[in-house]
Design a protein around this motif. Structure first.
Motif, PDB file in Angstrom:
ATOM      1  N   UNK A   9      21.135 -11.034  -2.362  1.00  0.00           N
ATOM      2  CA  UNK A   9      21.281 -12.067  -1.333  1.00  0.00           C
ATOM      3  C   UNK A   9      22.498 -11.851  -0.443  1.00  0.00           C
ATOM      4  N   UNK A  10      23.375 -10.936  -0.845  1.00  0.00           N
ATOM      5  CA  UNK A  10      24.535 -10.578  -0.042  1.00  0.00           C
ATOM      6  C   UNK A  10      24.935  -9.160  -0.416  1.00  0.00           C
ATOM      7  N   UNK A  17      25.650   0.798  -2.384  1.00  0.00           N
ATOM      8  CA  UNK A  17      25.990  -0.422  -1.668  1.00  0.00           C
ATOM      9  C   UNK A  17      24.690  -1.027  -1.157  1.00  0.00           C
ATOM     10  N   UNK A  18      24.226  -2.060  -1.831  1.00  0.00           N
ATOM     11  CA  UNK A  18      22.989  -2.720  -1.456  1.00  0.00           C
ATOM     12  C   UNK A  18      23.272  -3.775  -0.397  1.00  0.00           C
ATOM     13  N   UNK A  19      22.465  -3.756   0.667  1.00  0.00           N
ATOM     14  CA  UNK A  19      22.638  -4.689   1.767  1.00  0.00           C
ATOM     15  C   UNK A  19      21.297  -5.356   2.061  1.00  0.00           C
ATOM     16  N   UNK A  20      21.259  -6.683   2.092  1.00  0.00           N
ATOM     17  CA  UNK A  20      19.994  -7.360   2.410  1.00  0.00           C
ATOM     18  C   UNK A  20      19.477  -6.968   3.795  1.00  0.00           C
ATOM     19  N   UNK A  21      18.196  -6.832   3.901  1.00  0.00           N
ATOM     20  CA  UNK A  21      17.576  -6.480   5.177  1.00  0.00           C
ATOM     21  C   UNK A  21      17.946  -7.505   6.243  1.00  0.00           C
ATOM     22  N   UNK A  22      18.360  -7.007   7.409  1.00  0.00           N
ATOM     23  CA  UNK A  22      18.730  -7.880   8.516  1.00  0.00           C
ATOM     24  C   UNK A  22      20.186  -8.305   8.514  1.00  0.00           C
ATOM     25  N   UNK A  44      29.559   6.188  -1.867  1.00  0.00           N
ATOM     26  CA  UNK A  44      28.483   5.233  -2.068  1.00  0.00           C
ATOM     27  C   UNK A  44      27.299   5.570  -1.177  1.00  0.00           C
ATOM     28  N   UNK A  45      26.104   5.520  -1.748  1.00  0.00           N
ATOM     29  CA  UNK A  45      24.910   5.519  -0.938  1.00  0.00           C
ATOM     30  C   UNK A  45      24.699   4.101  -0.424  1.00  0.00           C
ATOM     31  N   UNK A  46      24.029   3.979   0.701  1.00  0.00           N
ATOM     32  CA  UNK A  46      23.709   2.674   1.269  1.00  0.00           C
ATOM     33  C   UNK A  46      22.209   2.459   1.151  1.00  0.00           C
ATOM     34  N   UNK A  47      21.830   1.282   0.722  1.00  0.00           N
ATOM     35  CA  UNK A  47      20.409   0.962   0.637  1.00  0.00           C
ATOM     36  C   UNK A  47      20.166  -0.442   1.185  1.00  0.00           C
ATOM     37  N   UNK A  48      19.365  -0.500   2.231  1.00  0.00           N
ATOM     38  CA  UNK A  48      18.966  -1.781   2.798  1.00  0.00           C
ATOM     39  C   UNK A  48      17.731  -2.247   2.031  1.00  0.00           C
TER      40      UNK A  48
END
Length: 205
Positions: free
Chosen positions: A100-101, A116-121, A89-93
């Motif tokens: 939202x999660x 894998x999308x991750x919300x900023x912060x 998986x690539x990670x993208x902030x």
């Protein structure tokens, strides 16, 4: 169609370093013994972009990244990227309102193209804890086979960890667990046969 070949049975760790503006390119990539080293300039490429492009470059050369190791980054971030990389998986902030999660999403018609999308912060440690469930939601069949491989590793007591790890990578890459298992078994039989032939005493003329 052949899903697995001896050429594909090669995976190596990727170490990702922070560079600076003195390097000629935004991202550089080189081999260093049994692993690869990528260096990126944070002013010209984000961490997410550098990790993704380095993995794509190696994949184009037939090399799978067995794990991504961040060097000189925060420990929590390093653990998150390493965990995601083991699932290809690539990670993208992202700061987008739709995320939202933490969530794994397939971004093309190919199931292997997932992020894998991750919300900023968001706390990286919490994102890592949520990763298995997020992956299982996005790719349930693959998650089931990976769990079977994990259980097989425990039963084998570490004797065939390398082979099982490679099988997991190939299953993630091809999205065809039965095909990978069949092809790996075929290659193992062929290798055993060749070794038996090479070790057989020569017949007298």
């Amino acid at each position: 169609m052949t899903l697995v070949s001896r050429e594909r049975l090669f995976a190596a760790p990727l170490h990702l370093h922070k560079g600076d503006a003195r390097q000629p390119l935004a991202i550089t990539l080189r081999r260093d013994g049994g692993h690869f080293v990528a260096t990126y300039d944070p002013e010209r490429a984000s961490l997410d972009t550098a990790a993704m492009l380095a993995r794509v470059r190696l994949s184009s050369e037939g090399i799978a990244v067995s794990e991504l190791i961040l060097v000189d980054h925060a420990p929590e971030l390093t653990a998150l990227y390493r965990g995601a990389s083991k699932l290809l998986l690539d990670v993208e902030v992202t700061s987008g309102p739709r995320i939202t999660e933490p969530v794994v999403r397939v971004i093309s018609q190919q199931p292997t193209q997932a992020v894998y999308f991750i919300p900023e912060g968001w706390d990286p440690s919490d994102a890592l804890d949520r990763l298995p469930a997020a992956f299982a939601t996005a790719r349930p069949e693959i998650a089931r086979y990976l769990q079977l491989i994990k259980e097989a590793k425990k039963e084998a007591g570490g004797k065939i960890d390398e082979a099982l790890d490679m099988m997991a990578v190939l299953i993630l890459e091809t999205d065809d667990p039965p095909g990978v298992i069949e092809e790996v078994a075929r290659i193992c039989r062929q290798v055993r046969s060749e070794r038996s032939t090479d070790g057989a005493p020569a017949k007298a003329a």
